[in-house]
Design a protein around this motif. Sequence first.
Motif, PDB file in Angstrom:
ATOM      1  N   MET A 278       0.849  -1.180   0.000  1.00 56.97           N
ATOM      2  CA  MET A 278       0.000   0.000   0.000  1.00 56.97           C
ATOM      3  C   MET A 278       0.896   1.245   0.000  1.00 56.97           C
ATOM      4  O   MET A 278       1.813   1.340   0.804  1.00 56.97           O
ATOM      5  N   PRO A 279       0.631   2.208  -0.873  1.00 58.21           N
ATOM      6  CA  PRO A 279       1.451   3.426  -0.912  1.00 58.21           C
ATOM      7  C   PRO A 279       1.048   4.432   0.182  1.00 58.21           C
ATOM      8  O   PRO A 279      -0.051   4.373   0.728  1.00 58.21           O
ATOM      9  N   CYS A 280       1.953   5.348   0.466  1.00 57.45           N
ATOM     10  CA  CYS A 280       1.694   6.429   1.426  1.00 57.45           C
ATOM     11  C   CYS A 280       0.500   7.245   0.940  1.00 57.45           C
ATOM     12  O   CYS A 280       0.438   7.627  -0.234  1.00 57.45           O
ATOM     13  N   VAL A 281      -0.430   7.523   1.841  1.00 48.82           N
ATOM     14  CA  VAL A 281      -1.625   8.280   1.454  1.00 48.82           C
ATOM     15  C   VAL A 281      -1.313   9.766   1.224  1.00 48.82           C
ATOM     16  O   VAL A 281      -2.104  10.473   0.625  1.00 48.82           O
ATOM     17  N   PHE A 282      -0.154  10.226   1.669  1.00 52.01           N
ATOM     18  CA  PHE A 282       0.198  11.636   1.517  1.00 52.01           C
ATOM     19  C   PHE A 282       1.000  11.916   0.249  1.00 52.01           C
ATOM     20  O   PHE A 282       0.762  12.906  -0.422  1.00 52.01           O
ATOM     21  N   CYS A 283       1.981  11.021  -0.064  1.00 50.58           N
ATOM     22  CA  CYS A 283       2.851  11.312  -1.206  1.00 50.58           C
ATOM     23  C   CYS A 283       2.966  10.168  -2.206  1.00 50.58           C
ATOM     24  O   CYS A 283       3.589  10.334  -3.247  1.00 50.58           O
ATOM     25  N   GLY A 284       2.405   9.013  -1.881  1.00 51.44           N
ATOM     26  CA  GLY A 284       2.488   7.868  -2.779  1.00 51.44           C
ATOM     27  C   GLY A 284       3.759   7.052  -2.630  1.00 51.44           C
ATOM     28  O   GLY A 284       3.961   6.083  -3.357  1.00 51.44           O
ATOM     29  N   GLY A 285       4.629   7.426  -1.686  1.00 48.54           N
ATOM     30  CA  GLY A 285       5.881   6.694  -1.462  1.00 48.54           C
ATOM     31  C   GLY A 285       5.634   5.312  -0.879  1.00 48.54           C
ATOM     32  O   GLY A 285       4.514   4.964  -0.499  1.00 48.54           O
ATOM     33  N   GLU A 286       6.712   4.522  -0.780  1.00 42.34           N
ATOM     34  CA  GLU A 286       6.620   3.171  -0.231  1.00 42.34           C
ATOM     35  C   GLU A 286       6.515   3.220   1.286  1.00 42.34           C
ATOM     36  O   GLU A 286       7.136   4.058   1.931  1.00 42.34           O
TER      37      GLU A 286
ATOM     38  N   TYR B 159       3.321  15.355  28.608  1.00 49.32           N
ATOM     39  CA  TYR B 159       3.980  14.681  27.503  1.00 49.32           C
ATOM     40  C   TYR B 159       3.808  13.175  27.613  1.00 49.32           C
ATOM     41  O   TYR B 159       3.903  12.601  28.693  1.00 49.32           O
ATOM     42  N   LEU B 160       3.588  12.569  26.462  1.00 51.06           N
ATOM     43  CA  LEU B 160       3.465  11.120  26.377  1.00 51.06           C
ATOM     44  C   LEU B 160       4.499  10.634  25.371  1.00 51.06           C
ATOM     45  O   LEU B 160       4.547  11.123  24.237  1.00 51.06           O
ATOM     46  N   VAL B 161       5.336   9.703  25.787  1.00 48.74           N
ATOM     47  CA  VAL B 161       6.337   9.106  24.910  1.00 48.74           C
ATOM     48  C   VAL B 161       6.206   7.599  25.038  1.00 48.74           C
ATOM     49  O   VAL B 161       6.306   7.062  26.140  1.00 48.74           O
ATOM     50  N   VAL B 162       5.961   6.920  23.922  1.00 44.37           N
ATOM     51  CA  VAL B 162       5.813   5.468  23.921  1.00 44.37           C
ATOM     52  C   VAL B 162       6.793   4.906  22.897  1.00 44.37           C
ATOM     53  O   VAL B 162       6.719   5.234  21.715  1.00 44.37           O
ATOM     54  N   LYS B 163       7.728   4.082  23.364  1.00 43.47           N
ATOM     55  CA  LYS B 163       8.741   3.496  22.478  1.00 43.47           C
ATOM     56  C   LYS B 163       8.257   2.187  21.866  1.00 43.47           C
ATOM     57  O   LYS B 163       7.358   1.545  22.395  1.00 43.47           O
ATOM     58  N   ASN B 164       8.874   1.808  20.765  1.00 38.85           N
ATOM     59  CA  ASN B 164       8.652   0.515  20.104  1.00 38.85           C
ATOM     60  C   ASN B 164       7.218   0.317  19.616  1.00 38.85           C
ATOM     61  O   ASN B 164       6.670  -0.784  19.701  1.00 38.85           O
ATOM     62  N   VAL B 165       6.626   1.371  19.100  1.00 35.77           N
ATOM     63  CA  VAL B 165       5.262   1.303  18.578  1.00 35.77           C
ATOM     64  C   VAL B 165       5.321   0.836  17.117  1.00 35.77           C
ATOM     65  O   VAL B 165       6.026   1.434  16.307  1.00 35.77           O
ATOM     66  N   PRO B 166       4.590  -0.228  16.758  1.00 36.21           N
ATOM     67  CA  PRO B 166       4.588  -0.672  15.363  1.00 36.21           C
ATOM     68  C   PRO B 166       3.880   0.347  14.468  1.00 36.21           C
ATOM     69  O   PRO B 166       2.815   0.851  14.807  1.00 36.21           O
ATOM     70  N   ALA B 167       4.521   0.659  13.335  1.00 43.08           N
ATOM     71  CA  ALA B 167       3.960   1.635  12.401  1.00 43.08           C
ATOM     72  C   ALA B 167       4.422   1.312  10.997  1.00 43.08           C
ATOM     73  O   ALA B 167       5.413   0.615  10.797  1.00 43.08           O
ATOM     74  N   GLU B 168       3.704   1.846  10.038  1.00 45.08           N
ATOM     75  CA  GLU B 168       4.134   1.836   8.638  1.00 45.08           C
ATOM     76  C   GLU B 168       4.676   3.236   8.393  1.00 45.08           C
ATOM     77  O   GLU B 168       3.986   4.228   8.620  1.00 45.08           O
ATOM     78  N   VAL B 169       5.940   3.333   7.956  1.00 44.09           N
ATOM     79  CA  VAL B 169       6.595   4.622   7.781  1.00 44.09           C
ATOM     80  C   VAL B 169       6.935   4.817   6.303  1.00 44.09           C
ATOM     81  O   VAL B 169       7.531   3.941   5.677  1.00 44.09           O
ATOM     82  N   CYS B 170       6.563   5.970   5.770  1.00 44.28           N
ATOM     83  CA  CYS B 170       6.861   6.293   4.378  1.00 44.28           C
ATOM     84  C   CYS B 170       8.362   6.513   4.223  1.00 44.28           C
ATOM     85  O   CYS B 170       8.950   7.317   4.953  1.00 44.28           O
ATOM     86  N   THR B 171       8.981   5.799   3.293  1.00 39.83           N
ATOM     87  CA  THR B 171      10.419   5.930   3.076  1.00 39.83           C
ATOM     88  C   THR B 171      10.782   7.241   2.392  1.00 39.83           C
ATOM     89  O   THR B 171      11.929   7.654   2.411  1.00 39.83           O
ATOM     90  N   LYS B 172       9.799   7.918   1.830  1.00 34.11           N
ATOM     91  CA  LYS B 172      10.042   9.186   1.145  1.00 34.11           C
ATOM     92  C   LYS B 172       9.764  10.381   2.056  1.00 34.11           C
ATOM     93  O   LYS B 172      10.605  11.257   2.230  1.00 34.11           O
ATOM     94  N   ALA B 173       8.576  10.421   2.644  1.00 32.67           N
ATOM     95  CA  ALA B 173       8.159  11.574   3.440  1.00 32.67           C
ATOM     96  C   ALA B 173       8.338  11.384   4.949  1.00 32.67           C
ATOM     97  O   ALA B 173       8.275  12.339   5.704  1.00 32.67           O
TER      98      ALA B 173
END
Length: 97
Positions: A1-9, A25-39
């Motif tokens: 699935m491409p990035c909904v903002f820029c179409g990147g991977e 402040y809230l800081v939570v480490k090791n959260v699973p996410a899909e991260v755009c390699t471009k944006a």
Amino acid sequence: MPCVFCGGELEARRVTFTHEQDGKYLVVKNVPAEVCTKAGERTYSAEVADELPRFAQREFKPVRKVPVFDFTKGRGRSCGSTRRWVRGRTRRISETA
């Protein structure tokens, strides 16, 4: 699935989620996410997004407490010269660079 903002991977990663509201402040480490390699934009699954508020509601004990600093209330150092962060310290950037 491409990035909904820029179409990147999108790439599956573990990230640090941060949020500030009403001076808290809230800081939570090791959260699973899909991260755009471009944006760099992060996308969380519905399951993860539903779980994050539980941390804010203090249903879990913090792993560590950290100090929070205000850059504007520093030690009175001037920001007159141009610097960049390199390998754990700041270095002056040449005017001709």
